[in-house]
Design an enzyme around this catalytic site. Sequence first.
Site, short mmCIF file in Angstrom:
data_model
loop_
_atom_site.label_atom_id
_atom_site.label_comp_id
_atom_site.label_asym_id
_atom_site.label_seq_id
_atom_site.Cartn_x
_atom_site.Cartn_y
_atom_site.Cartn_z
N ASP A 120 1.04 5.60 0.25
CA ASP A 120 0.32 6.82 0.57
C ASP A 120 0.31 7.79 -0.59
O ASP A 120 1.08 7.64 -1.55
CB ASP A 120 0.99 7.51 1.77
CG ASP A 120 0.70 6.80 3.06
OD1 ASP A 120 -0.45 6.36 3.24
OD2 ASP A 120 1.63 6.66 3.89
N TYR A 132 11.95 -0.85 -0.48
CA TYR A 132 11.70 0.57 -0.70
C TYR A 132 13.01 1.32 -0.83
O TYR A 132 14.02 0.92 -0.23
CB TYR A 132 10.91 1.18 0.47
CG TYR A 132 9.44 0.86 0.49
CD1 TYR A 132 8.53 1.67 -0.18
CD2 TYR A 132 8.95 -0.25 1.19
CE1 TYR A 132 7.17 1.41 -0.15
CE2 TYR A 132 7.59 -0.53 1.22
CZ TYR A 132 6.70 0.30 0.56
OH TYR A 132 5.35 0.03 0.59
N ARG A 185 0.87 -1.15 0.00
CA ARG A 185 0.00 0.00 0.00
C ARG A 185 0.91 1.20 0.00
O ARG A 185 1.94 1.21 0.66
CB ARG A 185 -0.85 0.03 1.27
CG ARG A 185 -1.89 -1.08 1.30
CD ARG A 185 -2.39 -1.35 2.68
NE ARG A 185 -3.47 -2.32 2.62
CZ ARG A 185 -4.75 -2.01 2.88
NH1 ARG A 185 -5.09 -0.81 3.29
NH2 ARG A 185 -5.68 -2.92 2.75
N ARG A 228 9.04 5.96 6.05
CA ARG A 228 9.13 7.42 6.21
C ARG A 228 9.51 7.80 7.64
O ARG A 228 10.26 8.76 7.87
CB ARG A 228 7.81 8.08 5.81
CG ARG A 228 7.56 8.01 4.31
CD ARG A 228 6.13 8.41 3.96
NE ARG A 228 5.78 9.70 4.52
CZ ARG A 228 4.54 10.18 4.54
NH1 ARG A 228 3.54 9.46 4.02
NH2 ARG A 228 4.29 11.35 5.05
#
Lengths: 248, 248
Positions: free
Chosen positions: B52, B111, B50, B198
């Site tokens: 953002d 990531y 998922r 993040r």
Amino acid sequence: MTRFALTIEFDGGPFMGLQRQDHGPSVQQAVEDAALAITGEQVILHSAGRTDSGVHALAMRSHFDLEKLFDPFRLMEGLNAKLRPDPVAVTACEVVADDWHARFSCVGRRYRYLIRNRRAPLTLTRGREWLVTRPLDAKAMHRAAQHLVGHHDFTTFRSAHCQAADPVKSLDRLDVRREGEMVIVEADARSFLHHQVRSMVGTLAMVGLGRWREEQVAQALAARDRQQLGHNAPPDGLYFLAAIYPDD
Amino acid sequence: MTRFALTIEFDGGPFMGLQRQDHGPSVQQAVEDAALAITGEQVILHSAGRTDSGVHALAMRSHFDLEKLFDPFRLMEGLNAKLRPDPVAVTACEVVADDWHARFSCVGRRYRYLIRNRRAPLTLTRGREWLVTRPLDAKAMHRAAQHLVGHHDFTTFRSAHCQAADPVKSLDRLDVRREGEMVIVEADARSFLHHQVRSMVGTLAMVGLGRWREEQVAQALAARDRQQLGHNAPPDGLYFLAAIYPDD
């Protein structure tokens, strides 16, 4: 009078080009307007290269003169603050000798051209690369490129609007390499004609696609005829990378 | 029924996120709408991760099922044609086994986070990087990051909106390196909590800026308290790089 040398990075997409234009926004006007707002002086920005609408720069070299004294770092910060939201940034600023000239002192220019070679459309790099959807043979492009290296009349690879007095130029390097789905072209010369890099890249792509034999690039060059050009690549993939000066 | 696995690249900027949202455009809706236009079937897109609003993907892995038979290459081409002008591209499409699941079969996610560390504003990479204008010590960030690698309760590094049942996760790799003015963070894990990357990057930046000692990262982790978080880095610099499956 103090002369300030700037290093400028910009996204060419929203501009009609680097140099001031009557018919739309330019990087030159954006920087000159920012300088006026910061210093109260109407400056003239001189730059190492000219770039067309949509062509980008990672490190353009430019200069302007100011009557008043300014700290170079504060001047850079002020210019960057005033340039917002335009996608133009001053990445370095220094005082140089009064006879240093961003254009006339420059003895070498380097451009990079980015081709993305795949079927799928561009997403994150839209406006920043040329998408070629049929397979390119980068090695054949590199071999063909070597026909263009050297001292030649580049009339075939020159825009009809080119203002240079002499179409004879020395191309020092024209390398083509593949990195994954990217095909990257780099060109070094003392100076280039208008549209020369895009014209060379577009023509090399004809070879990469198998539509032209490698020797046809040499024949097109020898023809000294714009009508013999294979293809003019779009501005999106072109980056002004570096300007070289004798004292670097 | 035929299951199609897709590899999807997108610019997260214009979307509320990957997954379908009530309050704005999503990548999922864009792909499902394109599939409906091409096939006449209302599909549901399942994805490995998922993301953002504002988070990008270079190679998200997803799947959907179709009742009718389609050639995967033609399906990909059709989806890409219908996805225009959204910055979403299907870069690969293949038929997979009916029990292959983009989310539940996935055993690893990777990531990358891009920080540009310089004074000057972003131009060509606006919305694609986090600009940090004070100097970052990337080596100190890398050392501090090693406190987070391993099997831990990541409550400190988890969004208040995280829906995962268990805050305990295994972080396999968290590397920080400098390349010129870029500081690049890469993270590998079987799965991540919401905002985990993040949150980790933002906290490591506190170390890089010299505001936190390296040991404070270990203390924040041990506290299992969101209030101990250093900083949550913006979505702009975050890219979903890869999803790993047992049969890869």
